[in-house]
Design an enzyme around this catalytic site. Structure first.
Site, short mmCIF file in Angstrom:
data_model
loop_
_atom_site.label_atom_id
_atom_site.label_comp_id
_atom_site.label_asym_id
_atom_site.label_seq_id
_atom_site.Cartn_x
_atom_site.Cartn_y
_atom_site.Cartn_z
N GLN A 78 0.84 -1.20 0.00
CA GLN A 78 0.00 0.00 0.00
C GLN A 78 0.88 1.25 0.00
O GLN A 78 1.24 1.79 1.04
CB GLN A 78 -0.94 0.01 1.22
CG GLN A 78 -1.96 1.12 1.12
CD GLN A 78 -3.03 0.99 2.18
OE1 GLN A 78 -3.05 0.08 2.98
NE2 GLN A 78 -3.93 1.95 2.17
N PHE A 79 1.20 1.72 -1.22
CA PHE A 79 2.07 2.88 -1.34
C PHE A 79 1.42 4.13 -0.75
O PHE A 79 2.12 5.08 -0.38
CB PHE A 79 2.48 3.11 -2.80
CG PHE A 79 1.45 3.83 -3.62
CD1 PHE A 79 1.56 5.20 -3.81
CD2 PHE A 79 0.39 3.15 -4.20
CE1 PHE A 79 0.62 5.88 -4.57
CE2 PHE A 79 -0.55 3.82 -4.96
CZ PHE A 79 -0.44 5.19 -5.15
N THR A 80 0.10 4.13 -0.60
CA THR A 80 -0.57 5.33 -0.08
C THR A 80 -0.21 5.63 1.37
O THR A 80 -0.50 6.72 1.86
CB THR A 80 -2.10 5.22 -0.22
OG1 THR A 80 -2.56 4.09 0.51
CG2 THR A 80 -2.51 5.10 -1.69
#
Length: 149
Positions: A78-80
């Site tokens: 989850q790069f967010t």
């Protein structure tokens, strides 16, 4: 490297309606790789996750680790987690590692978890996923390999 940990009774991830991974009691890990992260960050965070004492003992105190309870892990990239929302109304992801750098570190994190002999399921790197869970507690924790929080 950043992680959001959720202690779960069960969790799973689907891609295009098909189940990709599913666990029973354990930890759901949302993992974000930062631009400056290294393999050492992956090792540190993986070791922290499996040894963190967040499961109840016989006195109902958070005193047992995932390894001690025989729990499972579900890891979802989850790069967010590197989204910076301090300015404006749209997050900036400038601090997130580009995919070609993030993927090997994501894989190193998973490899290190498996070295602890715990069952590990995963999502798919860079895929759109639907994640479901039954949070236990609820217990949700934030980890950062730079120890920012």
């Amino acid at each position: 490297m950043r992680a959001v940990l959720q202690r779960v009774l069960q969790a799973g991830v689907q891609i295009n309606g098909a189940e990709q991974g599913r666990i029973a009691r354990g930890i759901l890990v949302f993992l974000g790789v930062g631009r400056n992260d290294t393999r050492e960050d992956a090792v540190y965070l993986a070791d922290k996750v499996v040894n963190l004492r967040i499961f109840p003992d016989q006195d109902d105190k958070m005193n047992l680790s995932l390894v001690q309870i025989g729990g499972e892990l579900l890891v979802v990239s989850q790069f967010t987690l590197w989204g910076d929302c301090r300015k404006g109304r749209r997050p900036s992801f400038a601090a997130a590692a580009p995919p070609e750098n993030a993927r090997p570190l994501y894989e190193a994190f998973i490899e290190r978890l498996r070295q602890h002999s715990v069952p590990v399921q995963t999502g798919e790197f860079q895929a759109m996923m639907q994640v479901y869970l039954i949070n236990d507690g609820p217990v949700t924790l934030l980890l950062d390999s730079e120890k920012v929080f």
